[in-house]
Structure formats: structure tokens, C-alpha cells
Write a protein that holds these residues in place. Structure first.
Motif, PDB file in Angstrom:
ATOM      1  N   LEU A 332      -0.201  32.415 -22.516  1.00 35.97           N
ATOM      2  CA  LEU A 332       0.794  33.182 -21.775  1.00 35.97           C
ATOM      3  C   LEU A 332       2.216  32.710 -22.058  1.00 35.97           C
ATOM      4  O   LEU A 332       3.129  33.516 -22.235  1.00 35.97           O
ATOM      5  CB  LEU A 332       0.528  33.064 -20.272  1.00 35.97           C
ATOM      6  CG  LEU A 332      -0.443  34.038 -19.630  1.00 35.97           C
ATOM      7  CD1 LEU A 332      -0.713  33.630 -18.186  1.00 35.97           C
ATOM      8  CD2 LEU A 332       0.089  35.456 -19.687  1.00 35.97           C
ATOM      9  N   VAL A 333       2.396  31.401 -22.119  1.00 34.63           N
ATOM     10  CA  VAL A 333       3.738  30.825 -22.194  1.00 34.63           C
ATOM     11  C   VAL A 333       4.277  30.759 -23.611  1.00 34.63           C
ATOM     12  O   VAL A 333       5.426  31.112 -23.873  1.00 34.63           O
ATOM     13  CB  VAL A 333       3.749  29.419 -21.552  1.00 34.63           C
ATOM     14  CG1 VAL A 333       5.066  28.707 -21.815  1.00 34.63           C
ATOM     15  CG2 VAL A 333       3.502  29.531 -20.046  1.00 34.63           C
ATOM     16  N   ALA A 386      13.359  29.175 -19.900  1.00 32.78           N
ATOM     17  CA  ALA A 386      13.740  30.455 -19.301  1.00 32.78           C
ATOM     18  C   ALA A 386      12.935  31.602 -19.903  1.00 32.78           C
ATOM     19  O   ALA A 386      12.468  32.498 -19.179  1.00 32.78           O
ATOM     20  CB  ALA A 386      15.239  30.696 -19.500  1.00 32.78           C
ATOM     21  N   ARG A 387      12.739  31.580 -21.222  1.00 27.51           N
ATOM     22  CA  ARG A 387      11.937  32.639 -21.847  1.00 27.51           C
ATOM     23  C   ARG A 387      10.504  32.605 -21.335  1.00 27.51           C
ATOM     24  O   ARG A 387       9.913  33.642 -21.019  1.00 27.51           O
ATOM     25  CB  ARG A 387      11.942  32.484 -23.370  1.00 27.51           C
ATOM     26  CG  ARG A 387      11.102  33.556 -24.080  1.00 27.51           C
ATOM     27  CD  ARG A 387      10.811  33.191 -25.521  1.00 27.51           C
ATOM     28  NE  ARG A 387      10.157  31.909 -25.649  1.00 27.51           N
ATOM     29  CZ  ARG A 387       8.857  31.696 -25.459  1.00 27.51           C
ATOM     30  NH1 ARG A 387       8.060  32.710 -25.120  1.00 27.51           N
ATOM     31  NH2 ARG A 387       8.344  30.499 -25.597  1.00 27.51           N
ATOM     32  N   ALA A 388       9.947  31.401 -21.206  1.00 26.64           N
ATOM     33  CA  ALA A 388       8.581  31.272 -20.707  1.00 26.64           C
ATOM     34  C   ALA A 388       8.455  31.825 -19.293  1.00 26.64           C
ATOM     35  O   ALA A 388       7.515  32.563 -18.977  1.00 26.64           O
ATOM     36  CB  ALA A 388       8.159  29.803 -20.743  1.00 26.64           C
ATOM     37  N   HIS A 389       9.406  31.481 -18.444  1.00 20.55           N
ATOM     38  CA  HIS A 389       9.363  31.949 -17.060  1.00 20.55           C
ATOM     39  C   HIS A 389       9.642  33.443 -16.951  1.00 20.55           C
ATOM     40  O   HIS A 389       9.044  34.128 -16.110  1.00 20.55           O
ATOM     41  CB  HIS A 389      10.372  31.164 -16.225  1.00 20.55           C
ATOM     42  CG  HIS A 389       9.958  29.758 -15.942  1.00 20.55           C
ATOM     43  ND1 HIS A 389      10.744  28.865 -15.225  1.00 20.55           N
ATOM     44  CD2 HIS A 389       8.829  29.061 -16.273  1.00 20.55           C
ATOM     45  CE1 HIS A 389      10.119  27.705 -15.135  1.00 20.55           C
ATOM     46  NE2 HIS A 389       8.966  27.795 -15.762  1.00 20.55           N
ATOM     47  N   ALA A 390      10.530  33.955 -17.779  1.00 18.61           N
ATOM     48  CA  ALA A 390      10.818  35.391 -17.754  1.00 18.61           C
ATOM     49  C   ALA A 390       9.595  36.202 -18.180  1.00 18.61           C
ATOM     50  O   ALA A 390       9.355  37.301 -17.673  1.00 18.61           O
ATOM     51  CB  ALA A 390      12.002  35.705 -18.671  1.00 18.61           C
ATOM     52  N   LYS A 391       8.804  35.639 -19.111  1.00 17.62           N
ATOM     53  CA  LYS A 391       7.593  36.324 -19.571  1.00 17.62           C
ATOM     54  C   LYS A 391       6.547  36.416 -18.473  1.00 17.62           C
ATOM     55  O   LYS A 391       5.805  37.395 -18.399  1.00 17.62           O
ATOM     56  CB  LYS A 391       6.973  35.548 -20.748  1.00 17.62           C
ATOM     57  CG  LYS A 391       7.580  35.811 -22.103  1.00 17.62           C
ATOM     58  CD  LYS A 391       6.865  34.992 -23.169  1.00 17.62           C
ATOM     59  CE  LYS A 391       5.433  35.434 -23.355  1.00 17.62           C
ATOM     60  NZ  LYS A 391       4.739  34.638 -24.408  1.00 17.62           N
ATOM     61  N   THR A 392       6.466  35.402 -17.628  1.00 20.75           N
ATOM     62  CA  THR A 392       5.322  35.289 -16.722  1.00 20.75           C
ATOM     63  C   THR A 392       5.683  35.369 -15.246  1.00 20.75           C
ATOM     64  O   THR A 392       4.836  35.114 -14.383  1.00 20.75           O
ATOM     65  CB  THR A 392       4.587  33.956 -16.972  1.00 20.75           C
ATOM     66  OG1 THR A 392       5.473  32.852 -16.662  1.00 20.75           O
ATOM     67  CG2 THR A 392       4.145  33.842 -18.420  1.00 20.75           C
ATOM     68  N   GLY A 393       6.931  35.713 -14.936  1.00 17.60           N
ATOM     69  CA  GLY A 393       7.343  35.806 -13.541  1.00 17.60           C
ATOM     70  C   GLY A 393       8.336  36.939 -13.328  1.00 17.60           C
ATOM     71  O   GLY A 393       8.542  37.783 -14.204  1.00 17.60           O
ATOM     72  N   GLN A 394       8.967  36.951 -12.173  1.00 17.61           N
ATOM     73  CA  GLN A 394       9.935  37.987 -11.830  1.00 17.61           C
ATOM     74  C   GLN A 394      11.321  37.575 -12.343  1.00 17.61           C
ATOM     75  O   GLN A 394      12.174  37.115 -11.585  1.00 17.61           O
ATOM     76  CB  GLN A 394       9.953  38.184 -10.316  1.00 17.61           C
ATOM     77  CG  GLN A 394       8.598  38.577  -9.733  1.00 17.61           C
ATOM     78  CD  GLN A 394       8.638  38.667  -8.220  1.00 17.61           C
ATOM     79  OE1 GLN A 394       9.339  39.513  -7.644  1.00 17.61           O
ATOM     80  NE2 GLN A 394       7.885  37.800  -7.557  1.00 17.61           N
TER      81      GLN A 394
END
Length: 444
Positions: A332-333, A386-394
Motif C-alpha cells: 500500500l505504502v 506525505a505521499r505515503a499518507h496521501a495514498k492511504t488516508g484522507q
């Protein structure tokens, strides 16, 4: 005009002000450091625990790398937005680096997911920021510079999140931090030289090179050379071959069909336990050597997958198998993942995940980074996270909460300094326990 009532990110600020993110308070009933370390040593290989304690004792930064569980408890007691992402869990600056994609292009990304689980995005950000403060202190930088590293990382995360939250979902998913692109875009000659040298080393790295580094010829066949106590053979492969083959068959079933076909061309030749990292020391980490009909080597790292340190403070993983939890979180990340990423279970029902060993890896030599290079690295890690979190969160909600000002950057910097201070206090308590003979330390 947009108000907080129709902007959920800004509305969260009413209950969790951004300035509150800079506050650190010890949680009530926090275990002693001795209690916490002993708990984290549970079910590790007993003979390897002294090596783990020895590696953690070298510096506050090394201690920090081995205590993700302590920080998870501390973070869970603090205010947070309750906006979840696929968190790394053990998000510190040594858990980022370069590696080759299946297309053999070098990229930079997060690369350690042993603790990954859905969790509040702030937990990753704060752990990463604190690691930069500790690394800067370890490298004898000024305190103002140490705090600025955390601020720089937080700013890169905030501006990166604003950019990625606006991106087309497919574009974001395909986005990669390619090393050649990073090289071309950097303005710093010092950083450019460092990147070139790292890329050259990675391009020359291969399974064949690793083969000649860690194997020896015995009676016409090859085996992994023992290097006690860091590499040794815990089992007799001849006697345990059926169990090992069953383990690999289970692993093979978790691969995609095309990769399963490729893997089926290799046969197990040898397997040895190999001590790695800091936090992982004592868990069952092995190296498997496989070869095909052409005598081409394939090295797989086989790592024990334990319950995530975040699970006690979030919710139980939806994956019953911890190896699958790690593999699915990594997929996912990361922008691209190892083609041999999979999982299996041994005869004692221990969970493992598998991946290639040292496939054109680039590990940051942080101990030799000066202020300019560490600051550049902080900015890069912030963007990648930030890219990882943007992919998997709001992403849009998180970005709106962060805002356009430097309020959150400064808050994260303040928190990172406070938690680095706490880590140094915990480290001092740890050393007292070691010197008092309450924790075993290797003298080798």
C-alpha cells in the motif's frame, strides 16, 4: 468564503489545535524503562538479546531505534486528529532508503514495515521528526540546527501533502521518487556527489556479489559462511528439509502466478540466522540461499513478523497473519515493492515475511551527514512520508488541518525536541539498568 464548518480539516483544529501537537507529557502509569525493555525482549532468541542490548547502548539515537513500542504508548496518550493512514509504525530516518523497482530503476522510499498498521498520521510524523533531532545531536550539531531539521521535515510533509492531496488518484499511485530525477533536481553539489556515489554502489550490487561475500565452498557445494554470533546455522537443513520445503511452499502460494513460476525454478541450498538492525535483533531473521539450474543465486531475507507495537493503541489488524499484515501494508505504502515479497508460517506457528536480500539497496550513512546533507534528507523523507499518507488516508482533510502557515511545522519541531530530551532521559535509565547487571549486554 470557506469556514471551519464546511472544511472538516479546519474544524478538527477546534478540538485539536495545531499548537497542541507541540506538547509532550508523559502518560500516567508509564512503565519503567527496565520493565518496557524486558517486555520487548519477550520471545526473542535468548542468546541474541545481549547483542540487542549492546547495540541499543551505543547512543540515544540507537536506543530510539530499538524502542518503537515505548513511543507508541507515549503517542497514544496525546491529543491527535484521529485521521488514520497506513502508518509505518517505526517511522525513523534509517527506515528510508533507495532500492530497485521490478523494472530495475532506483527509487527512494520507505523500506521498513514491521510495525505497519492503520494509525493516526501524526504518530509517523512525530517519530520521524524526533529521529532527526537525535541524529543531529549525535552528529554534534547545534541545538538550533537540530530543531530546524525537524521543522524542515514537517514543512516538507505539509507542502507535500498539499500537493499530493490535489493530485489525480492514479497519478499519485504511480508517482515514484526516482533517484536519477532527485539527482538532476538537486542544486547542492555536495548532495549531488553523495547521490552519485550511492547510486554507483547500488548499480554494482547484485545477488552474485552478495553470493561471493557471504558464502563458502564446502565439498563442491556452497553454503552461507558462519560468522558467530551474527551469522550461524540454527538448523540442520538436511534433517529439516521437509519442514523448510513446506515453509517455502506456503510462501510460494502467497506470490502472484508469474512470480510463483519464477520462484519455482530455484531450489533451497542453505539457510542461516543473520542478526540485523537494532530493533529487530533477537527476532528470528534468517537468510535463505536458493539456486537454479544455471547456478544463479537468489537470496531471500526471512524475517519473523510479530504483532505491531501500534496494535495495543489502535485496533487489531484485519490480517490474522502478521506476515501478511506487513506485506499488504508495504504494498500500500511503497511506490513499487519487491517481486518476491510474501509470507509464511513455520511449524511452531510463528509468522514470517520474505523479501530479497540487498537488492540494489541504498542505506543512508547518517552518521557522516553534515548539516546541509541532513537537512536535504529531512526534506526528502518528509515528502516521501506525505505521499505515503496521501495514498492511504484522507489527504485533503489532513492538508486542510495542516494549513498554509508554519504553525504545524513549528509545533512538530517543538515536540521533536521535547521527545528527544525524554529519549535521552530514558537512555540514561537504560544504561543504569545495563551497568547494574539488570540487562545482559554482549561484550563481543
Amino acid at each position: 468564503m470557506t469556514t471551519s464548518t464546511d472544511n472538516p480539516g479546519k474544524k478538527i483544529r477546534d478540538t485539536v489545535p495545531r499548537t497542541s501537537q507541540g506538547i509532550f507529557r508523559l502518560p500516567a502509569q508509564r512503565p519503567t524503562i527496565l520493565e518496557a525493555i524486558k517486555a520487548s525482549n519477550y520471545d526473542r532468541v535468548k542468546d541474541l538479546i545481549p547483542i540487542r542490548m549492546s547495540r541499543m547502548s551505543t547512543s540515544p539515537f540507537a536506543f530510539y531505534r530499538g524502542t518503537a513500542d515505548i513511543m507508541a504508548r507515549d503517542l497514544s496518550s496525546l491529543p491527535h486528529t484521529r485521521l488514520q493512514v497506513q502508518a509505518m509504525g517505526d517511522c525513523h530516518l534509517m527506515n528510508f532508503g533507495g532500492f530497485a523497482t521490478p523494472e530495475r530503476n532506483l527509487i527512494f522510499d520507505a523500506n521498513d514495515f514491521d510495525e505497519t498498521l492503520p494509525a493516526p498520521w501524526e504518530w509517523d510524523v512525530k517519530r520521524l521528526a524526533t529521529s532527526f533531532v537525535l541524529a543531529a545531536r549525535h552528529n554534534n550539531m547545534r541545538e538550533t540546527d537540530a530543531q530546524q531539521m525537524a521543522v524542515d521535515m514537517a514543512m516538507a510533509y505539509r507542502t507535500g501533502m498539499a500537493e499530493y492531496a490535489r493530485m489525480n488518484a492514479l497519478d499519485l499511485w504511480y508517482m515514484k521518487f526516482e533517484m536519477h530525477d532527485l539527482l538532476n533536481r538537486t542544486r547542492s553539489e555536495k548532495v549531488k556527489t553523495l547521490l552519485k556515489e550511492a547510486m554507483d554502489r547500488a548499480e554494482k550490487s547484485s545477488h552474485t556479489k552478495v553470493f561471493y561475500q557471504i558464502t563458502q565452498s564446502v565439498l563442491g557445494s556452497f553454503e552461507i559462511a558462519d560468522q558467530h554470533p551474527l551469522i550461524y546455522h540454527p538448523i540442520d537443513l538436511v534433517q529439516q528439509k521437509k519442514k523448510v520445503q513446506s515453509f517455502l511452499d506456503h510462501y510460494k502460494s502467497t506470490l502472484q502466478d508469474d512470480r510463483r513460476y519464477l520462484f519455482s525454478q530455484y531450489n533451497i541450498v542453505d539457510i542461516a540466522l543473520k542478526v540485523v538492525g537494532v530493533g529487530s535483533v533477537g527476532t528470528r531473521c534468517l537468510v535463505a540461499l536458493l539456486m537454479n539450474a544455471k547456478d544463479d543465486p537468489l537470496f531471500l531475507q526471512v524475517k519473523e513478523a510479530r504483532t505491531s507495537v501500534l496494535e495495543a493503541y489502535t485496533s487489531k489488524s484485519k490480517y490474522p497473519h502478521n506476515g501478511e499484515r506487513i506485506v499488504q501494508g508495504q504494498r500500500l505504502v511503497q511506490a513499487a515493492s519487491d517481486i518476491f515479497l510474501g509470507w509464511s508460517t513455520d511449524g511452531e506457528n510463528r509468522h514470517y515475511y520474505l523479501r530479497q536480500l540487498r537488492d540494489r539497496k541504498i542505506a543512508p550513512d547518517v552518521e557522516h551527514f553534515d548539516k546541509e546533507i541532513l537537512a536535504a534528507y529531512a526534506g526528502l523523507c518528509g515528502k516521501v512520508l506525505a505521499r505515503a499518507h496521501a495514498k492511504t488516508g484522507q489527504g485533503a482533510v489532513i492538508s486542510n488541518y495542516l494549513g498554509k502557515s508554519e504553525v504545524m511545522d513549528e509545533a512538530i519541531g517543538k515536540f521533536a525536541v521535547a521527545y528527544a530530551d525524554q529519549t535521552e532521559k530514558d537512555y540514561a535509565d537504560f544504561l543504569k539498568a545495563v551497568k547494574g547487571g539488570k540487562l545482559p549486554v554482549s561484550v563481543k
